[in-house]
Design an enzyme around this catalytic site. Structure first.
Site, PDB file in Angstrom:
ATOM      1  N   THR A 156       0.871  -1.182   0.000  1.00  0.00           N
ATOM      2  CA  THR A 156       0.000   0.000   0.000  1.00  0.00           C
ATOM      3  C   THR A 156       0.906   1.229   0.000  1.00  0.00           C
ATOM      4  O   THR A 156       1.266   1.730  -1.054  1.00  0.00           O
ATOM      5  CB  THR A 156      -0.971   0.007   1.200  1.00  0.00           C
ATOM      6  OG1 THR A 156      -0.251  -0.172   2.408  1.00  0.00           O
ATOM      7  CG2 THR A 156      -1.991  -1.110   1.056  1.00  0.00           C
ATOM      8  N   LYS A 182       4.768  -7.024   2.872  1.00  0.00           N
ATOM      9  CA  LYS A 182       4.486  -5.591   2.781  1.00  0.00           C
ATOM     10  C   LYS A 182       4.232  -5.116   4.204  1.00  0.00           C
ATOM     11  O   LYS A 182       3.832  -5.885   5.080  1.00  0.00           O
ATOM     12  CB  LYS A 182       3.283  -5.302   1.889  1.00  0.00           C
ATOM     13  CG  LYS A 182       1.950  -5.826   2.365  1.00  0.00           C
ATOM     14  CD  LYS A 182       1.164  -4.966   3.295  1.00  0.00           C
ATOM     15  CE  LYS A 182       0.923  -3.588   2.780  1.00  0.00           C
ATOM     16  NZ  LYS A 182       0.070  -2.833   3.804  1.00  0.00           N
ATOM     17  N   THR A 193      -0.542  -2.520   7.667  1.00  0.00           N
ATOM     18  CA  THR A 193      -0.799  -3.929   7.838  1.00  0.00           C
ATOM     19  C   THR A 193       0.432  -4.677   7.385  1.00  0.00           C
ATOM     20  O   THR A 193       0.955  -4.395   6.316  1.00  0.00           O
ATOM     21  CB  THR A 193      -1.978  -4.370   6.958  1.00  0.00           C
ATOM     22  OG1 THR A 193      -3.070  -3.507   7.189  1.00  0.00           O
ATOM     23  CG2 THR A 193      -2.372  -5.791   7.265  1.00  0.00           C
ATOM     24  N   GLU A 280       7.609   3.840   9.134  1.00  0.00           N
ATOM     25  CA  GLU A 280       7.194   5.202   8.801  1.00  0.00           C
ATOM     26  C   GLU A 280       8.183   6.225   9.324  1.00  0.00           C
ATOM     27  O   GLU A 280       8.404   6.333  10.529  1.00  0.00           O
ATOM     28  CB  GLU A 280       5.819   5.469   9.387  1.00  0.00           C
ATOM     29  CG  GLU A 280       4.763   4.589   8.762  1.00  0.00           C
ATOM     30  CD  GLU A 280       3.559   4.480   9.641  1.00  0.00           C
ATOM     31  OE1 GLU A 280       2.658   3.730   9.267  1.00  0.00           O
ATOM     32  OE2 GLU A 280       3.534   5.132  10.692  1.00  0.00           O
ATOM     33  N   ASN A 403       1.484  10.512   9.396  1.00  0.00           N
ATOM     34  CA  ASN A 403       0.271  10.125  10.120  1.00  0.00           C
ATOM     35  C   ASN A 403      -0.607  11.274  10.597  1.00  0.00           C
ATOM     36  O   ASN A 403      -1.732  11.043  11.012  1.00  0.00           O
ATOM     37  CB  ASN A 403       0.644   9.247  11.312  1.00  0.00           C
ATOM     38  CG  ASN A 403       1.106   7.887  10.850  1.00  0.00           C
ATOM     39  OD1 ASN A 403       0.369   7.204  10.151  1.00  0.00           O
ATOM     40  ND2 ASN A 403       2.320   7.516  11.197  1.00  0.00           N
ATOM     41  N   SER A 408      -7.884  12.606   6.010  1.00  0.00           N
ATOM     42  CA  SER A 408      -8.583  11.555   5.271  1.00  0.00           C
ATOM     43  C   SER A 408      -9.561  12.189   4.293  1.00  0.00           C
ATOM     44  O   SER A 408      -9.923  13.346   4.436  1.00  0.00           O
ATOM     45  CB  SER A 408      -9.318  10.639   6.232  1.00  0.00           C
ATOM     46  OG  SER A 408     -10.201  11.369   7.047  1.00  0.00           O
TER      47      SER A 408
END
Lengths: 408, 408
Positions: A156, A182, A193, A280, A403, A408
């Protein structure tokens, strides 16, 4: 896949084909991505399967169903959806998974329980059935792809594709393991994930494959942390087609079983480290080694307390040999520890021993070590023989940007 | 004190003097600060004391000694050193604390066990005895200072001074509580330390004062988190001089005991919230309310899992109603939870109920709530009657800047 590649990225290795394993990719269009997002791997009849799954109690239907079906030990296909985790979607999400299983089982003429499905991406949005159906239809007629294409397609917001391989000699026969994984990139509202898959041509019983995978998992995937947050969809599956022709492995007593287990462990370790290297915002890869604990389990928990401490991780991001923060993390771990027998080091150099700062501590070589990309932190509790190693990355502005800065 | 004031800062309240309590400040020069760094509070003979301390096993000598002496119930003085936590300094650190206790006890003609010492700041550097001696000498002859001066002097990298007050009627007599606290600012290599002090003129037995403080602590200081890292020096002490003249409180059965306990709780809650409002890099104050858990303790642990989740905290920093991350945090808490009875809301508006996103969910009012400074997150587990509330702040670039960008 993200545009900005992690500074800790490594090139995709030369992964060999595995007899009985046929990867393909297609585009279901779960998100507005200009690339494939559905991975289909066909497995020869007789393939054994093993798996380990997230312990998050809010897990996805994919995890629930996969956990049940791994216990049956047989697999004919794997489908991975990228861009939608299908977690927290109730009966509607479950129906989408069952539809995929039925569609593939009808094509292969196998039981639906032999079709394994994973999904990764946004949470709380049911996987759209129409897109899944069209994507699977396209994948079933697609031509074989490379491992790197498959590794890119299950991703992703990863910043680089991740794979690993190892071989073992089993009863005079060379068996090969190829793995892809991943994990760890994330842009709101997606949830990181970790999905990992190992494929081998070895002949091995499902029970022994599960034993090898579970043991390796304890020392590899369970020893990495990026930010202490446990995904609802984490899954690692191992598939063994048996086509190498070795005498089938059923226990550690069989010739070559130790070599095979070591090769599985090796691939799991490589894959786990690759996830941390794509953590990240990561700018440093950190190995935390804990010795002298009352047990290995206790050492593991102390190691995770250090690896999850925001203060330790920001200190390393700042290339600051702040061993006091390591002391703090040891003390809060809730495990047996004695301040007066505790020693802390960086890069193999002790900063404090037996509860006291070293009188002749020279910070220069430690500072040089911390300027590198691969950092080691050593803790000796001075209590017993327990030891463990865990791996993490530093905590940087990049983590916040990924983050918090995007809506969104 | 830092120059940049937290956007969540509140003005210092009008704290009344407490009969029998005399605060003074002086300069020991532990760091290169142009301000006082040693706080001395003289307490009238007959003052009762209670305390709660960090559970970090690598705690400082101050904490070890304080824990022992609180059990004796009597206090005549408090000394707080700012700029050096004296933690992880072995016997040398312990000697410095004992020297301060002896010096003050000699001056007051009391037992050394009646002198309480706290220290906050850099870890791993023994508190310099010469500076401590000169600082205490200066403090013993200093004139009385204001509560605000004392609150500033116990601070390290706090961005604003913090105090709170409350009163209660006990047997027809008004008793008053004044409290000051420091905590949550940090510049490497210092370690954040929460030090809180409550002073009251109430007459109350040490045992009952301890009971009130311990109960309040469970619902206040133990319910806040900035970054999940537990200091080696956290200390909250309550001193009661008895000079209000009320009938002495010895149990909850005494008239006014409930009012007194409520006032202690009120001051603890105010002080705890002030620490969160000065959390490193904080831009939002977050209240997490968990209901429907199998027990209050379970609700508390679920609340802390949410409040400590970097993904939840960065989502709120980004004003993103990312309830999927809350689901993840609930699921990883290790407490009883059922995905299919789980409901999540922000600002009193449900985003998901009973394991499914709400079909008619309108994000607009939630988005408006998240733009504010005071954020509420509601979680109902749908399992039982257990409930809890915890408080935290968001995770921003400011946190990284404070803890990673500056070298020691």
């Amino acid at each position: 896949m993200s545009d900005a590649v992690s500074p800790l990225a490594t090139p995709f290795p030369d992964l060999p084909p595995i007899a009985g394993v046929t990867p393909c990719v297609a585009r279901a269009g779960y998100k507005n991505w200009g690339r494939c997002d559905l991975t289909y791997v066909e497995l020869a009849a007789g393939t054994a399967v093993a798996g380990v799954f997230t312990r998050n109690v809010c897990c996805s239907s994919e995890v629930e169903i996969g956990r049940d079906n791994v216990a049956l030990g047989k697999a004919r296909a794997l489908v991975v959806n990228a861009g939608n985790s299908n977690a927290f979607t109730g009966y509607r999400g479950r129906e989408a998974v069952e539809q995929i299983m039925d569609q593939v089982a009808g094509h292969l003429g196998c039981a639906r329980e032999e079709v394994f499905v994973s999904s990764t991406g946004v949470i709380g949005v049911p996987l759209p059935k129409d897109k899944a159906r069209e994507g699977v239809t396209a994948a079933l007629t697609a031509s074989v792809c490379t491992w790197e294409e498959a590794a890119r397609t299950i991703s992703t917001t990863d910043t680089f594709p991740k794979g690993a391989t190892a071989t073992a000699m089993v009863g005079g026969t060379k068996v090969t393991i190829a793995g892809i994984i991943k994990g760890s990139g994330m842009i709101a509202p997606d949830m990181a994930t970790m999905l990992g898959y190992l494929f081998t041509d070895a002949a091995v019983s499902p029970a022994f494959l599960q034993e090898c995978l579970s043991r390796a998992n304890t020392r590899t995937f369970s020893c990495i942390t990026v930010d202490s947050d446990t995904s609802t969809s984490d899954t690692v599956l191992a598939f063994a087609t048996g086509q190498a022709g070795n005498p089938a492995l059923t226990s550690y007593d069989d010739p070559g079983a130790d070599a095979f287990a070591a090769a599985i462990h090796d691939v799991c370790r490589q894959l786990a480290h690759l996830v941390v290297r794509d953590g990240e915002g990561a700018s440093k890869f950190i190995a935390v080694t804990v010795t002298g604990a009352v047990s290995d389990e206790s050492a593991h928990r102390v190691g995770l307390a250090i690896a999850n401490s925001p203060l330790v991780k920001t200190a390393i991001a700042g290339e600051d040999a702040n061993w006091g923060r390591v002391v703090m993390a040891v003390g809060k771990a809730g495990e047996p520890a004695n301040r007066d027998t505790l020693s802390i080091g960086f890069g193999g150099i002790w900063a404090a021993r037996d509860g006291l700062p070293l009188a002749d501590y020279d910070e220069a070589p430690v500072a040089a070590h911390l300027k590198g990309q691969d950092i080691s932190v050593e803790v000796d509790l001075g209590l017993g023989e327990g030891r463990a190693q865990v791996w993490t990355c530093d905590l940087t502005h990049g983590y916040i940007s990924i983050n918090a800065d995007y809506r969104s």
